[in-house]
Scaffold this active site. Sequence first.
Site, short mmCIF file in Angstrom:
data_model
loop_
_atom_site.label_atom_id
_atom_site.label_comp_id
_atom_site.label_asym_id
_atom_site.label_seq_id
_atom_site.Cartn_x
_atom_site.Cartn_y
_atom_site.Cartn_z
N PHE A 1 -1.30 -50.11 -23.94
CA PHE A 1 -1.08 -49.06 -24.93
C PHE A 1 0.17 -48.30 -24.51
O PHE A 1 0.18 -47.57 -23.53
CB PHE A 1 -2.26 -48.08 -25.03
CG PHE A 1 -2.00 -47.03 -26.09
CD1 PHE A 1 -2.22 -47.32 -27.42
CD2 PHE A 1 -1.51 -45.79 -25.75
CE1 PHE A 1 -1.95 -46.37 -28.41
CE2 PHE A 1 -1.24 -44.84 -26.72
CZ PHE A 1 -1.47 -45.12 -28.05
N ASP B 1 5.23 -47.62 -17.03
CA ASP B 1 4.82 -46.60 -17.99
C ASP B 1 3.79 -45.71 -17.31
O ASP B 1 2.61 -46.03 -17.26
CB ASP B 1 4.24 -47.26 -19.25
CG ASP B 1 3.76 -46.25 -20.29
OD1 ASP B 1 3.63 -45.06 -19.95
OD2 ASP B 1 3.50 -46.65 -21.43
N LYS C 1 3.62 -36.72 -21.55
CA LYS C 1 2.37 -35.96 -21.48
C LYS C 1 2.44 -34.78 -20.52
O LYS C 1 2.91 -33.72 -20.89
CB LYS C 1 1.20 -36.89 -21.19
CG LYS C 1 0.95 -37.89 -22.32
CD LYS C 1 -0.39 -38.55 -22.23
CE LYS C 1 -0.58 -39.62 -23.29
NZ LYS C 1 -0.60 -39.12 -24.66
#
Length: 405
Positions: A142, A230, A259
């Site tokens: 994801f 990531d 984030k």
Amino acid sequence: MTPRTRRALAAAEAHSAHNYHPLPVVIASAEGAWMTDIEGRRYLDLLAGYSALNFGHGNHRLIEAAKAQLERVTLTSRAFHHDRFGAFCAELARLCGMEMVLPMNTGAEAVETAVKTARKWGYRIKGVQDGRARIIVAENNFHGRTTTLISFSTDPEARAGYGPYTPGFEIVPYGDLTAMEAAIDMAPADTVAVLLEPIQGEAGVLVPPPGYLAGVRELTRSRKVLFIADEIQSGLGRTGATFACEQEGVVPDVYVLGKALGGGVVPVSAVVSSAEVLGVHRPGEHGSTFGGNPLACAVALEVIALLRTGEIQRRSAELGERLHHELGLLKAAGRVDEVRGRGLWAGVDIPAALGTGRQVSERLMERGVLVKDTRGATIRIAPPLVIDEEDLLWGLEQLRAVLSA
């Protein structure tokens, strides 16, 4: 559910696109690891905005940094310099042990930027023929929901109905070093990057087998291929280290961050790498109006300062041991099928006889605990890293009660 909550939920249902399926709770305020709904009921947050809230809700230092910047200047665009930009890039590069930073806003933007950077690097530095660059990714990944990123997703919900898809990606099983080597060696001269999550969050907090990340690092180094990590969810303290890669003794060529970099205050993301890699960009080739804006830089600088002390990482590691110990007891008792994770991050597989992940999440909500399900049978536990130990244990008691009912 009270009439007030019903009205709020009905308004959201009537006037917003149905691209999410949130739990039926309407939050009005939050502090630390706790949120309060419009009825005044408190909930323990064991999701932390998918790691965007690593430092908790309303962190005093982050809010004060934002307030101070709000009174000065919030946006210049990249048409002009501003006085927080240079310090932000320098401090983030130093935190990562890298040389250059390319700031964006959302995580998906940062991954898109990493993809474009890898391709440009392949053409300008490695000598790949134009249009032939390949990037290797993993199943169950994801990385975001843009058209390019869902083009190499294996999640039917994220991918179906959005074609035609972007070519240039090869998908291999996560954790399978032999498959990774074979994929690279199918066309090593055209392969520009391997893009991986060190721990796959949306897939259920999947941790690769020991030695996998180190093996990928060696494969990519020996074949002049970029290793892009990531760390949007796994980075910045979540796993008990600044980066999840650290715990495997691995330094990638490129970090993708987001984030928690914005402290739950503003969206901040970045690609961080060497001068060779990020130096391939020229003015006008890639950019973002809001990327690296003064407000974002001010908040992110305070996030970096919090990480510099190492206290938040130690807390994540120590409380993470307690979290996984307690979850291990639930597994031993047959209340959960599997537990995975690292630090203050866990994926918990719920036995079918006890309900779906969504049903368990709803039962926990009724007991004042908020988590989120994924992939049907799994719930994710990822509290703010500032959570009190007593609160964490109370939340786990509620999980135990739900699974024992």
